[in-house]
Design an enzyme around this catalytic site. Structure first.
Site, mmCIF file in Angstrom:
data_model
loop_
_atom_site.group_PDB
_atom_site.id
_atom_site.type_symbol
_atom_site.label_atom_id
_atom_site.label_comp_id
_atom_site.label_asym_id
_atom_site.label_seq_id
_atom_site.Cartn_x
_atom_site.Cartn_y
_atom_site.Cartn_z
ATOM 1 N N ASP A 215 0.813 -1.209 0.000
ATOM 2 C CA ASP A 215 0.000 0.000 0.000
ATOM 3 C C ASP A 215 0.852 1.268 0.000
ATOM 4 O O ASP A 215 0.678 2.138 0.836
ATOM 5 C CB ASP A 215 -0.906 -0.068 1.238
ATOM 6 C CG ASP A 215 -1.879 1.093 1.331
ATOM 7 O OD1 ASP A 215 -2.343 1.552 0.273
ATOM 8 O OD2 ASP A 215 -2.152 1.533 2.465
ATOM 9 N N GLU A 459 3.248 -8.455 7.173
ATOM 10 C CA GLU A 459 2.005 -9.091 6.736
ATOM 11 C C GLU A 459 2.167 -10.040 5.565
ATOM 12 O O GLU A 459 1.443 -9.925 4.569
ATOM 13 C CB GLU A 459 0.956 -8.022 6.393
ATOM 14 C CG GLU A 459 0.534 -7.196 7.571
ATOM 15 C CD GLU A 459 -0.602 -6.218 7.231
ATOM 16 O OE1 GLU A 459 -1.034 -6.187 6.067
ATOM 17 O OE2 GLU A 459 -1.045 -5.509 8.141
ATOM 18 N N TYR A 512 -7.039 -3.500 12.155
ATOM 19 C CA TYR A 512 -7.853 -2.358 11.712
ATOM 20 C C TYR A 512 -9.320 -2.601 12.031
ATOM 21 O O TYR A 512 -10.186 -2.498 11.167
ATOM 22 C CB TYR A 512 -7.621 -2.109 10.215
ATOM 23 C CG TYR A 512 -6.233 -1.527 9.963
ATOM 24 C CD1 TYR A 512 -6.002 -0.157 10.091
ATOM 25 C CD2 TYR A 512 -5.155 -2.341 9.676
ATOM 26 C CE1 TYR A 512 -4.736 0.383 9.903
ATOM 27 C CE2 TYR A 512 -3.880 -1.816 9.492
ATOM 28 C CZ TYR A 512 -3.682 -0.451 9.608
ATOM 29 O OH TYR A 512 -2.431 0.085 9.433
ATOM 30 N N GLU A 548 0.596 -1.693 14.143
ATOM 31 C CA GLU A 548 -0.185 -0.766 13.312
ATOM 32 C C GLU A 548 -1.607 -0.740 13.829
ATOM 33 O O GLU A 548 -2.146 -1.790 14.192
ATOM 34 C CB GLU A 548 -0.280 -1.245 11.846
ATOM 35 C CG GLU A 548 0.927 -1.014 10.997
ATOM 36 C CD GLU A 548 0.746 -1.502 9.558
ATOM 37 O OE1 GLU A 548 -0.402 -1.514 9.053
ATOM 38 O OE2 GLU A 548 1.754 -1.879 8.943
HETATM 39 C C1 GCB Z 1 -1.512 -2.438 6.636
HETATM 40 C C2 GCB Z 1 -0.212 -2.337 5.948
HETATM 41 C C3 GCB Z 1 0.135 -0.909 5.568
HETATM 42 C C4 GCB Z 1 -1.098 -0.215 5.012
HETATM 43 C C5 GCB Z 1 -2.156 -0.174 6.099
HETATM 44 C C6 GCB Z 1 -3.469 0.464 5.602
HETATM 45 O O1 GCB Z 1 -1.820 -3.396 7.282
HETATM 46 O O2 GCB Z 1 0.843 -2.916 6.676
HETATM 47 O O3 GCB Z 1 1.181 -0.931 4.629
HETATM 48 O O4 GCB Z 1 -0.830 1.070 4.545
HETATM 49 O O5 GCB Z 1 -2.456 -1.464 6.520
HETATM 50 O O6 GCB Z 1 -3.663 1.651 5.770
HETATM 51 O O7 GCB Z 1 -4.267 -0.270 5.031
#
Ligand code: GCB
Length: 647
Positions: A215, A459, A512, A548
């Protein structure tokens, strides 16, 4: 007791063999000037041509390295292949108004001429080395039309000795040509695939796209400084230090390797921050003892963080005809890192990571090295109360690591193993390249006190069967390279069948909740997050870092009650995570790294509104509401977790 336990460990350390074994030939010391070494930076404007020919191969067919790119004899009839000026260092993508160049895939060519000081040419006892801080992704380098080196991988330095080449035609200016290709394949790191679109009713002939499973925008070009530097013919090629301490005595175990033959004498002198003599030694390996040691402490954990000593390595080598003298000074910090089942210890004190994930990313320059940006980012991080960050998702410039050393910012040093999702990227070719990247990364970064852990990937599709062998091999290899630091790879919450999990020292999890899943439902975060932590801890019995978490917020967008993409929602989501962190903090939960420090560019797609907006700062480094929330929290955490605990 814990104390006795560490005393025994330290004794074992002293008796043990040197922990760091490096399989690569030759060192990769950061070029520094000294009385016997000179550095000449080649930053500025270079000539540049993208090879827009259909097979991207015209540059090789017509041997563009044989003459100046600017020479009019070179064809100008292909799409992108006109010569323009290009700044170095910088990504080339956002420099022009041409979308073809922004989205270009294939070879681009850089060249420039350099005036080499006459003494470098006439003095046969001087080595001249050309070094590229990094170029993305694959590079080939020529000097005066002759190939001097090739390098695979976008975020690590490479160099070539060019002394004899430039001595051949001493009166001519020296022309350096660098061809760089950004194409990603199943075996590159990060991996990608090239897909040809063969439906001629929808795509023109030869139409292809680069697919990637990560990403961030695949910025390309010469991203870090290019320079020439000199050493004497017999020279200090590499230095490795490992540090420890016993009561008030610091211990530095060092190893120096010398190249260029001849017997030699090495004198090692250690100085404190003020330049006062501390200790000395002779020979290519040994232990320096530092009385009343000043340890290297993280920012906000001590009133004097980031304390650095300087180790001056002085070499004299004699042959029948001449004497060579070299000197290299390495900054070093004395500290230890240990991991238990529930804690991360720096100098035997529990360390709690309160920090960020970053990118090397900014307007116009893309991933290009930029001092104003770097210093601004450090000022923002210190304002926030950040004590650590992860170099997501690739190794950062060495100058950034040096700033971390000086400011006491702790690093999780990540390799470019991001987006490993296709089962074919778990094959032998991928694995052996990944091992080489770890060799290069450890060789470059092993002496930085700020680096406290290696991350071998982000990941990966670690639920796939070949992942177990892949990660076992990769992690064991990394531990053999460096026995002084823990190793991890970063996992996603949802892939609970993590094959590599048993091999990591620290569990780093991204999640997330209430963003990619249960969209808009902040009320589920407490339950899902704490269940998730409990499961991971029960399974692996390792300390856990939330590596994260976050939410996109479009700056200036407001809604109350909060809705996704507003500043209020980003704040509320962070807050709901923080509540759970605070419950687990005294158990096995050892750190939180927000995704992301700043907004950053990505490929175009329906999930991204001109890039990823999970920054707590905009891409221009202005705060969103979340920056103030986090600042309050981090300073409070610093007061609660960062103070020096009594023994
Ligand atoms: C993740 C990734 C990261 C992305 C982020 C997102 O899990 O490790 O590279 O930018 O999520 O914002 O989706």
């Amino acid at each position: 007791s814990l104390r006795g336990h560490f005393a025994v460990l330290r004794l074992l350390w002293l008796l043990s063999v040197f922990g760091t074994v490096l399989p690569l030939d030759g060192g990769m010391l950061f070029p520094r000037e000294s009385s016997f070494r000179e550095v000449k930076e080649l930053n500025g404007l270079w000539d540049f041509r993208a090879d827009g020919s259909p097979n991207r191969n015209e540059g090789f067919e017509k041997a563009w390295h044989k003459r100046q790119l600017a020479e009019p004899t070179v064809d100008r009839d292909t799409t992108v292949a006109y010569m323009i000026e290009m700044p170095v260092p910088a990504s080339y993508n956002d420099i022009t108004q041409d979308p073809t160049l922004r989205d270009f895939i294939g070879w681009v060519w850089y060249d420039r001429e350099v005036a080499v000081p006459a003494r470098w040419i006439s003095d046969q006892g001087t080595r001249v080395v050309l070094r590229v801080g990094s170029a993305h992704y694959y590079s080939i380098v020529w000097v005066n039309g002759e190939k001097v080196t090739e390098h695979e991988g976008g975020h690590l330095p490479f160099e070539a000795e060019i002394s004899s080449l430039i001595r051949r035609e001493p009166m001519k200016p020296c022309r350096i040509t660098i061809a760089v290709n950004n194409t990603l394949t199943l075996e590159t790191l990060p991996p990608g695939t090239i897909q040809y679109m063969n439906d001629s009713s929808r795509y023109p002939d030869g139409f292809f796209v680069q697919n990637m499973d990560f990403d961030f925008f695949n910025y390309a070009g010469i991203h870090r400084p290019v320079l020439l530097y000199t050493t004497p013919k017999v020279y200090v090629d590499d230095i490795t230090v490992e540090t420890n301490f016993m009561d008030n005595t610091g211990l530095i175990r060092y190893k120096v390797s010398v190249q260029g033959g001849f017997s030699n004498t090495l004198n090692i002198t250690l100085m404190d921050k003020d330049g006062h003599f501390v200790a000395s030694s002779n020979g290519s390996s040994g232990v320096l003892r530092v009385v009343d040691v000043k340890l290297w402490w993280p920012y906000l954990m001590h009133e004097n963080p980031g304390y650095l000593y300087s180790m001056k390595v002085h070499l004299i080598a004699v042959s029948e005809t001449s004497t060579y003298e070299d000197e290299y000074t390495l900054p070093l910090g004395i500290r230890t890192v240990n991991v238990t089942n529930t804690q991360f210890l720096i100098n035997n004190k529990p360390f709690y990571f309160h920090g960020v994930n970053k990118h090397e990313d900014a307007d116009i320059r893309g991933r290009g090295f930029d001092w104003p940006l770097i210093v601004k980012d450090f000022n923002l991080m210190k304002w926030l109360g950040v004590n650590s960050f992860r170099t997501s998702h690739y190794p950062y410039a060495e100058e950034i690591l040096q700033m971390c050393d000086r400011h006491g910012i702790v690093l999780i040093d990540e390799c470019p193993g991001v987006g490993i999702k296709d089962i074919r990227s778990f094959g032998n070719a991928s694995l052996s390249h990944h091992l080489v990247v770890m060799d290069e990364l450890v060789r470059r970064d092993k002496n930085h006190p700020s680096v406290v852990m290696w991350s071998v990937a982000n990941e990966p599709a670690s639920e796939m069967p070949p992942a177990e062998f892949y990660f076992k091999t990769l992690i064991e290899h990394t531990k053999a390279l460096d026995q002084t630091r823990p190793v991890t790879y970063v996992t996603i919450a949802e892939a609970d069948m993590d094959k590599g999990g048993p091999y990591v020292d620290v569990v780093c999890v991204n999640s997330y909740f209430a963003w990619y899943f249960d969209q808009g439902r902040l009320d589920i975060v407490p339950l899902q997050l704490s269940t998730h932590f409990e499961n991971w801890y029960r399974k692996y019995q390792r300390p856990i870092i939330q590596s994260e978490y976050g939410a996109d917020a479009v700056p200036g967008l407001h809604m109350d009650p909060p809705m996704m993409f507003t500043e209020e929602y980003q704040n509320a989501l962070l807050q709901s995570y923080h509540d759970v962190f605070d419950q687990k903090r005294n158990q096995y939960f050892i750190g939180e790294l927000i995704w992301n420090f700043a907004d950053f560019m990505t490929a175009q797609g329906i999930y991204r509104v001109v890039g990823n907006k999970k920054g707590i700062f905009t891409r221009q480094r202005q705060p969103k509401a979340a920056a103030f929330l986090l600042r309050k929290r981090y300073w409070r955490l610093a007061n609660e977790t960062g103070r020096l605990l009594p023994d």
